[in-house]
Structure formats: structure tokens, C-alpha cells
Design an enzyme around this catalytic site. Sequence first.
Site, PDB file in Angstrom:
ATOM      1  N   LYS A 121       0.841  -1.203   0.000  1.00 34.04           N
ATOM      2  CA  LYS A 121       0.000   0.000   0.000  1.00 34.04           C
ATOM      3  C   LYS A 121       0.873   1.248   0.000  1.00 34.04           C
ATOM      4  O   LYS A 121       0.680   2.156  -0.811  1.00 34.04           O
ATOM      5  CB  LYS A 121      -0.906  -0.026   1.231  1.00 34.04           C
ATOM      6  CG  LYS A 121      -2.142   0.824   1.114  1.00 34.04           C
ATOM      7  CD  LYS A 121      -3.022   0.669   2.358  1.00 34.04           C
ATOM      8  CE  LYS A 121      -3.871  -0.591   2.294  1.00 34.04           C
ATOM      9  NZ  LYS A 121      -4.478  -0.923   3.612  1.00 34.04           N
ATOM     10  N   ARG A 126      -3.347   3.110   8.398  1.00 33.65           N
ATOM     11  CA  ARG A 126      -3.623   1.907   7.591  1.00 33.65           C
ATOM     12  C   ARG A 126      -2.430   0.960   7.607  1.00 33.65           C
ATOM     13  O   ARG A 126      -1.304   1.377   7.363  1.00 33.65           O
ATOM     14  CB  ARG A 126      -3.913   2.310   6.148  1.00 33.65           C
ATOM     15  CG  ARG A 126      -4.843   3.476   6.027  1.00 33.65           C
ATOM     16  CD  ARG A 126      -4.820   4.101   4.629  1.00 33.65           C
ATOM     17  NE  ARG A 126      -5.416   3.248   3.616  1.00 33.65           N
ATOM     18  CZ  ARG A 126      -5.418   3.549   2.310  1.00 33.65           C
ATOM     19  NH1 ARG A 126      -4.818   4.665   1.882  1.00 33.65           N
ATOM     20  NH2 ARG A 126      -5.982   2.736   1.454  1.00 33.65           N
ATOM     21  N   GLY A 156      -6.336 -10.158   7.810  1.00 36.00           N
ATOM     22  CA  GLY A 156      -5.997 -10.655   9.142  1.00 36.00           C
ATOM     23  C   GLY A 156      -5.239  -9.633   9.939  1.00 36.00           C
ATOM     24  O   GLY A 156      -5.109  -9.755  11.151  1.00 36.00           O
ATOM     25  N   MET A 211      -4.395  -5.445  11.060  1.00 36.53           N
ATOM     26  CA  MET A 211      -5.250  -4.428  11.658  1.00 36.53           C
ATOM     27  C   MET A 211      -6.088  -3.703  10.613  1.00 36.53           C
ATOM     28  O   MET A 211      -5.609  -3.348   9.555  1.00 36.53           O
ATOM     29  CB  MET A 211      -4.404  -3.421  12.416  1.00 36.53           C
ATOM     30  CG  MET A 211      -5.254  -2.618  13.368  1.00 36.53           C
ATOM     31  SD  MET A 211      -4.441  -1.113  13.915  1.00 36.53           S
ATOM     32  CE  MET A 211      -4.797  -0.035  12.549  1.00 36.53           C
ATOM     33  N   ARG A 268      -3.175  -1.432  -6.669  1.00 38.51           N
ATOM     34  CA  ARG A 268      -2.389  -2.670  -6.611  1.00 38.51           C
ATOM     35  C   ARG A 268      -2.797  -3.551  -7.796  1.00 38.51           C
ATOM     36  O   ARG A 268      -3.854  -3.338  -8.399  1.00 38.51           O
ATOM     37  CB  ARG A 268      -2.647  -3.415  -5.297  1.00 38.51           C
ATOM     38  CG  ARG A 268      -4.085  -3.819  -5.126  1.00 38.51           C
ATOM     39  CD  ARG A 268      -4.341  -4.512  -3.801  1.00 38.51           C
ATOM     40  NE  ARG A 268      -5.774  -4.523  -3.527  1.00 38.51           N
ATOM     41  CZ  ARG A 268      -6.311  -4.721  -2.340  1.00 38.51           C
ATOM     42  NH1 ARG A 268      -5.547  -4.912  -1.293  1.00 38.51           N
ATOM     43  NH2 ARG A 268      -7.605  -4.737  -2.176  1.00 38.51           N
ATOM     44  N   HIS A 275      -4.649 -43.744  -5.541  1.00 36.63           N
ATOM     45  CA  HIS A 275      -4.929 -44.265  -6.885  1.00 36.63           C
ATOM     46  C   HIS A 275      -5.992 -43.416  -7.580  1.00 36.63           C
ATOM     47  O   HIS A 275      -5.828 -43.017  -8.727  1.00 36.63           O
ATOM     48  CB  HIS A 275      -5.390 -45.725  -6.765  1.00 36.63           C
ATOM     49  CG  HIS A 275      -5.767 -46.345  -8.078  1.00 36.63           C
ATOM     50  ND1 HIS A 275      -7.072 -46.398  -8.516  1.00 36.63           N
ATOM     51  CD2 HIS A 275      -5.013 -46.904  -9.052  1.00 36.63           C
ATOM     52  CE1 HIS A 275      -7.104 -46.987  -9.710  1.00 36.63           C
ATOM     53  NE2 HIS A 275      -5.864 -47.312 -10.052  1.00 36.63           N
ATOM     54  N   SER A 303      12.975 -42.820 -25.224  1.00 30.39           N
ATOM     55  CA  SER A 303      11.817 -42.217 -24.587  1.00 30.39           C
ATOM     56  C   SER A 303      11.848 -42.628 -23.117  1.00 30.39           C
ATOM     57  O   SER A 303      11.849 -43.822 -22.810  1.00 30.39           O
ATOM     58  CB  SER A 303      10.532 -42.704 -25.250  1.00 30.39           C
ATOM     59  OG  SER A 303       9.428 -42.191 -24.557  1.00 30.39           O
ATOM     60  N   CYS A 353       7.694 -40.089 -21.853  1.00 25.19           N
ATOM     61  CA  CYS A 353       6.301 -40.480 -22.045  1.00 25.19           C
ATOM     62  C   CYS A 353       5.642 -40.897 -20.734  1.00 25.19           C
ATOM     63  O   CYS A 353       4.497 -41.322 -20.714  1.00 25.19           O
ATOM     64  CB  CYS A 353       6.184 -41.584 -23.075  1.00 25.19           C
ATOM     65  SG  CYS A 353       6.990 -43.108 -22.581  1.00 25.19           S
ATOM     66  N   TYR A 379      11.245 -33.458 -26.905  1.00 22.60           N
ATOM     67  CA  TYR A 379       9.809 -33.277 -26.670  1.00 22.60           C
ATOM     68  C   TYR A 379       9.411 -33.869 -25.328  1.00 22.60           C
ATOM     69  O   TYR A 379      10.168 -34.641 -24.723  1.00 22.60           O
ATOM     70  CB  TYR A 379       8.989 -33.947 -27.793  1.00 22.60           C
ATOM     71  CG  TYR A 379       9.083 -35.452 -27.770  1.00 22.60           C
ATOM     72  CD1 TYR A 379       8.218 -36.218 -26.989  1.00 22.60           C
ATOM     73  CD2 TYR A 379      10.079 -36.113 -28.499  1.00 22.60           C
ATOM     74  CE1 TYR A 379       8.331 -37.593 -26.931  1.00 22.60           C
ATOM     75  CE2 TYR A 379      10.197 -37.499 -28.445  1.00 22.60           C
ATOM     76  CZ  TYR A 379       9.325 -38.235 -27.653  1.00 22.60           C
ATOM     77  OH  TYR A 379       9.437 -39.593 -27.580  1.00 22.60           O
TER      78      TYR A 379
END
Length: 922
Positions: A34, A104, A113, A115, A348, A471, A803, A871, A891
Site C-alpha cells: 500500500k 492503515r 488478518g 489491523m 495494486r 490411486h 523415450s 512419455c 519433446y
Amino acid sequence: MMSGKKWVYLFNEVEQAEKYTGSWDGVRALLGGKGSGLADMTRAGVPVPPGFTVTTEACNAYLAAGQKFPAGMWEQELEALKQTEKQTGKTFGDAKRPLLVSCRSGAKFSMPGMMDTVLNIGMNDAVAQGMAELTGDERFSFDAYRRLVEMFGEVVLGIPDEKFEHPLAEYKAKMGVKSDTELTAADWKAITETFKKVVRENQGFDFPQDPYDQLRLATEAVFKSWNGKRAVDYRNAAGIAHDLGTAVNIVTMVFGNMGWNSGTGVAFTRDPSTGEKKMYGDYLLNAQGEDVVAGIRNTEKIENLGKDLPEAYKEFLEICARLERHYKEMQDVEFTIERGKLWMLQTRNGKRTAKAAVKIAVDMANEDLITKEDAILRVTPENVDTLLHPQFDAKARQKAKDEGRLYATGVNVSPGAAVGQVYFDADTAERMAKEHKQDVIMVRPFTKPDDVHGMLAAKGILTSEGGATSHAAVVARQFGVPCIVGASMVRIDLDMREMKVEDKVVREGEWISVDGTIGEVFLGQIPTSAPSLEEQTDLLTLLKWADDLCATPGIRKAPKGWPTTGLQVWANADYPKDARRARSYGAVGIGLCRTEHMFFEPERLPIVQRMILAENSADRTAALNKLLPSQRSDFEGLFEAMDGYPVIIRLIDPPLHEFLPSEETLLEEVITMRVKGETKGLAQKEKLLASVRSMHESNPMMGLRGVRLSIQMPEIVEMQVRAIFEAAANMTLKKVVVKPEVMIPLTGTVNELRWIQPRLVKIAKKVMEEKKVTFDYKFGTMIEIPRAAVTAAEIAELAEFFSFGTNDLTQMTFGYSRDDAERNFLVTYVEQGILPKNPFQTLDQAGVGRLMDMSVKDGRTTRVTLEVGICGEHGGDPASIEFCHTIGNNYVSCSPFRVPIARLSAAHSALKHKGVSIAEDK
Ligand code: ADP
Ligand code: MG
Ligand code: MG
């Protein structure tokens, strides 16, 4: 002036803060979000009420010293107040021209949470009187005064709200008024007196009349709130460090409640739920502070402010545009208009939905506000994940909550929303889905591998046991089925076919709605919307940018011959329909087609079994010849769907007994037949039982499977290779561009390849001769056994591609059997911090990853053009994808559903490691 630390920065001293901390991030840490925003706006010439920030360092020093202001801090605060008086021409505590301020809190990260804000500090009996004369508005003045006594009492002194609310309500009842707006100056005066009495009664001292006492106590209260329970809990949950501290912002009060040419509001510079480029917010005329969010009066839509106060609105729009240009981000702002004059009170970066995140990033890049690279980085893989799963309408969900239909909560393991009828076993779930075309939610205490058919047929899954690595969770994520596990308040009665939460019973066939994104289960149906990728044009644009970026040569620095573009994204797909989905999601190859699924089709399984049980090679070949046409047509469909792109087909991998009935089932059948005296077919059953017994292995995972099976029984893979190449040839003749790659599973030594590969290559060549066509093809192997990884240089003598089968490689490297590990001890291991994460979900880079890294390097010393991919399930996990980028993979291949996520992750990886040379020793 005394040497010593600077604890207080005026809003116009941001440069000094920058010099001291050395970075904007440092300024944010020092002055809080702030405070740094207010200072930054001041520097940009945006109208911000004068004021100053007491630093987070002061907070930390105060707390460290056992709640004592550090030396010099209070003096600096008083000096800053003097400067503020000069800037405003008002004086703190002066009844004639009083300066009022707000106090503030504001940490580096926005944090509920802490002040709450106290407004109107500086008011007291004399100032309230003076203010009334000055403004000619006694009602306004005493309304402001009673607000201070109330807020100060609640927030600074910790008096419960109802101590103020009750007397106010009583007063209104006594006077017969309903709303605050009906109260007169005399009323507010009386109420102020009552509130002062509340303070005295609760605290044993009077409300402080000295404005400096008010300021000091409020400053201290903000500091202390850093260690308040709510704040500590929030930091623990959000993973925010406890040593950051909070800043205190003292801001000259401006009043939105000075008549109908005044007002206050909050707004986003773009729509935070859709991302649309238009102001989004609310305001109230003749109102102050948090009246807008408090919902006491009905707010107006921000665009109407143009009609009410055109001048101020025009300036407001200009400022918002300027703030966006400055921060290059959507802003969330607070403002107040005092008698036509606009003041900005906060700015913000605004929070937004996944949808808005994508749209805003793409729009801002198109507006040249940010680069395409910035846009790519602003969207997270989780955003993409969210966008691809069906979702509940937010209003409908709230309505269901209001109606008390929230039934249970659990662990949100696979995102998306699902609505369906409840079934308590896999067979019924599958039957209801397939035959009765119902939408099904499968509910089980937990799931096992033989439940998978039901899980796949279901729209959603709910279990009462298990955690994020169970699972159910793993399968659901892999196949994109919304899933909640561990909903422990749900008691499932499989015999009664019902579940209960307290006394609320849901019977088989009744409807529930499951939100896997959040982890909430609702009774009844909540409407969902299923987003399709084609409709999400902004996401498509962003992913296209991601692909283009990855395709840029040189984006990856690598040794000669290695890939220097980013990662490509391929998909694991067994059937043409999966391949088509993979293509539509942007996959540019199939990294794994598991051929054995094709053997399980009902009309094929008996032939497969005949093949397995054949007593000689001729019988076996006869059965295989029957399978060949169906395999060939499967592959034709796959090649057609992947026209122009590589398709890796893995030869048969599982042990053969998986295609036969289980020993127990057979034994039971044989015994029943004997007992009943049935003879028809008994001998055959007994023979089958004997075969199954003879094939029994005590550890099938490490037994006769993969390439070992192919060497033992080459006819199967010979048939498969023939089917692959006949299909490829047929499709080539139909002008489809085919790129088949044959993958041999479970290699542990190059000699296995030396034995099998030439035979298969011979078949490939023969088919091409027969069909008189040629096309490019590759033979390669999976790297899933540590020995293969360690001897990669040798293996690459034959293998043209690697792979990484990281599911098996992880099992074998750790020596864990996955099913047993996830069921028995993995959760404990993760909870106890023995493993940082489930290694089956996020690649274990130090162990398994090291083997992979080594394989790539060694493999490419033998064959520099070696194509490398992954893979395993890790191919769709963002952290694992990044790792694959750094070791030089060509890849990653993942489930079709995760392809868009992987495309974005691939681009993130490329950007993150831009300019870093890979394959350097780590
Ligand atoms: P939060 O962090 O909860 O948003 P703020 O410190 O921003 O708390 O304050 C809440 C509200 O109080 C603001 O939106 C604004 O309307 C009002 N407010 C705070 N300071 C002032 C001020 N100096 N003048 C007028 N209104 C103020
Ligand atoms: Mg607040
Ligand atoms: Mg605020």
C-alpha cells in the site's frame, strides 16, 4: 540531525527508499504494498492525499525490542506529520483548521488478518466542534467523530463490535428511525457520548482526547497486529514469511461524505472475471471509507459516475489508464471524491480469474503494453488447467450453498466440475454410463486398478479415503476426470448402496455435483459449462505464441547437433480418437501408443488367448495372423489422425498372463464345475488353469515382459511391426505423410536390441518392398531400467530415439512398486518430509533425473541426432517439463488433456532458461 536510521518516508520520498533498498521489490518490502503504491502514485503526479509510511523495519525493530519503538522513530513520525501539515495547510489537533488522518496497515503482500484501518484520527471534542463550524455541517462532523471513537475502540483497543452496535441499535429503536441517514447532528452527538462511555466502561480510561496519543496507539496497534493470530494463520496458509513485518501508512483524510458532489469507490481497470477491457467497480455518493464494500447501501456501477460527477470521472479514467501503463498490469484501485476533487487512496495489481488472466495478458500484448513473452509468463499452467475443465456457474454454486446443499468437502485432487448420478461400484458405473447414457459419479471408499473402467466412464469421482497421491487421484488427474478424495465425513455403505453425512442419505442413482477444483460436494445438480478449447480464442492465441516461441531456433543454447528450439509437446494416445483430440489440443506427435490396449477388445481377446496358449509356433502364427488386420487398421487410423507428425508405437509390454483370467477365478470355476459334476468344457478349463499356473511369476513387473518377452516369443512383435509398416504403407499410398517410430520397451542391455531389432528392421524393409513405397521411420527404445540409462552410450548404437518411461524408471530407481508405495507409505514419506513430493507425480530430479541427464549426454556422444522424449506421467507436470528442457529433450509427451498446459510450460521453460547453455555439468 541525529545520525541513525530512517524509519519514516513521506509519500514524496520514494526515491530515497529506492536508493536505500536498491530495487522496486526492496521498496515494496520496506514500505509495504500500500505504502509503495501511494508513494509511486505521488511521484507520477496522481492526486494522493499527503502522508507518510512508517517502515516494516520499524515494525520488526518494535517487535524485536519487546514492543518498544526504535530510537528516533516517533520523532521522525512527528516530523513527517509536520511536513504533512505544511502540504495540506492544516494542523493536527487544531480546532480551526484540523488535519485528520487515517492509519492503515500494509505488508509487502496483501494480507487479510491484520489491523483494520482507523479513519478520522485527530478528532476530539474540540476538533469536532471546530470542524462543524468550518464545514457548516455539524451532522457530518459528529458522524466523523463517532466513527473514530467506534473504530478506535474496536480496532486499537480491541473492544468487541457489538458493544458499539447494541447501543446504536437501541438508540435508533428509541428514536424510531430505521437507517443511519435519518439521524441528525444531535443524534450523532448523543451517540458519540454513548460510545465514549463504552470505551471508559470497557477500558477503565477515557477515549484519548490527545490526537498524538491516538496516533501513537494506532501505530503500535498496527505493529502488534503483525503477530495477531489471524495474521499468523494466514501467513502459514499462504506461505508468507513471518519476518517481513508490516508498514503503517498515515494518510490525510479526504471525505466522500461531504454531500452529493462527494463519493467513494473501488474499481478494477479491467473486468476481473472476464478480463474485458472496461472499468469494473462500484461507488457511492455521499459516503465514506468502507461503506461501499460493507453493503449498507446499494452501490452504483462505476460507469454511472460519468453522469453524476463527469469531471472527476474523466480524471479518474485518465489516471486508471496511466496506472495501467505504468504498472503494465490490471489495477485494483480505491478512490474518494471530496466536493468534486478526486483523490486516489490505493492501487495494486488486481486478482483475477484464469479466464481474465489469459485475456488480459493477450490484450496487453496486443496493445503493446507488454511483450508476448511477458504475456506467456503471466499465465500459469494452473490457469490453463482450470480453463479446460467444466466449471460450475459461480452464482449457482452460491445459491446451492445458501440452500444448504453443500454436502461434504475433501481434497481437491483433479479440477473441474461434474454432475451425475451416484453409483458405488465400477461395473455399475460403467454400465449406467455406457448402456443407459447416464452422467455418473463413481463413489468409493477408495479405488484400485480394477476400478479404472468405471472411473473412466464416470463424469466425476468421490472417495471417502485417500490423499493427493491415492490411486483415485492419480488416475483422475491423468484422464482429466474431476475428483475429490478423502471426504472423510462421508460414510459409504456398499451393501445398502448409499452414503451418509450425518443423517443426510444419498442413495444409488441420486444426483450430486462434485467440484474437483475446490473440493466441494453438493446435493442435486448445479449447472456447469464445459469450455472447449476452440472457443477460447484468447487461450489459443497465447498457446500459439508459446508454440512460436518454442519453435524459435536458438531459444535453447545447446551443443552442436542437439535441439536448439524449445520443447515440442506430443501426446500419449492409444486410439485414433485420442490422437485426434491430441491434435486439436496442439500436440505435434504421439509419444506413446500402447498397443496392448488393442488386445483387450472383446472380439480380439479370445484370439489373443489362443495365441498365448498355442503349443507351437505354427498355431501361434495362425492366431497372430488373425490379429494382424485389426492391429493394422488401428494404426492406419492413428497415422491418418497424425498426418505429417511422428507416431511412436510401443511394442507389446505387459506380461502375457494379464490377458488371461486370473488363477483364482479359474480355480473357482473349475471347483464349481467339479462339485456340480459338469464335465462339458471342464478339461479345457483345467488346461487353462495349468497354463496360467505355469506362467505364474512372483514379481511380474520384473519378469517376462517387454523386450524379454519379445525375445522369448518374437512372433508377436513381428506381427506388430508388420501391421505398423503395412498400415504406414497403405496410408502413404493415400497421400498421408507417415512417420512411424517403433519403440522397444524395457531394454536393459544393448544386446537385447542387437538380438531383436535387426529382425524387425528386416520386416519393415520387406513390407516397404512389397508395397513399393518408402517413408522415413525410426527404431528406438524406452529408457526405464536404470541399467539402460547407465549404458545409454551403447544403447544408442542401435536406438535412434530414447523415450524416458519415467513411471517405471522411478519405480526401479527407488525400488518402489508404485501401487504398494502409494497405498502404504508414500503419504507418510511426503508428510514427514522424507520425500519432498510424490516422485510419481513430480520427477525426482536428483535421482531419476540424474539418470536421465546422463542418458541424454551419453546417448548423444554415440549418436548426436538421438531424439529424446519422455512419455511417463511426468510429461504433463510443469516442474518435470522444465527439467526435460534443461537436459535437452526434444519433446515431452503427456495425456491429450494436458497438452495445452504442457505447451505453456514448455514456453515458460524456454524463457526461464533463455541464454543458459544446457548440458553443462550441473
Ligand atoms: P484495506 O487494506 O482493508 O483495503 P485500507 O487501508 O485501504 O484497508 O482502508 C479501507 C478504506 O478506508 C479505503 O478503501 C478508503 O475508502 C478508506 N480510507 C483509508 N484512508 C483514507 C483516507 N485518508 N481518506 C479517506 N478514506 C480513507
Ligand atoms: Mg479492511
Ligand atoms: Mg484498501
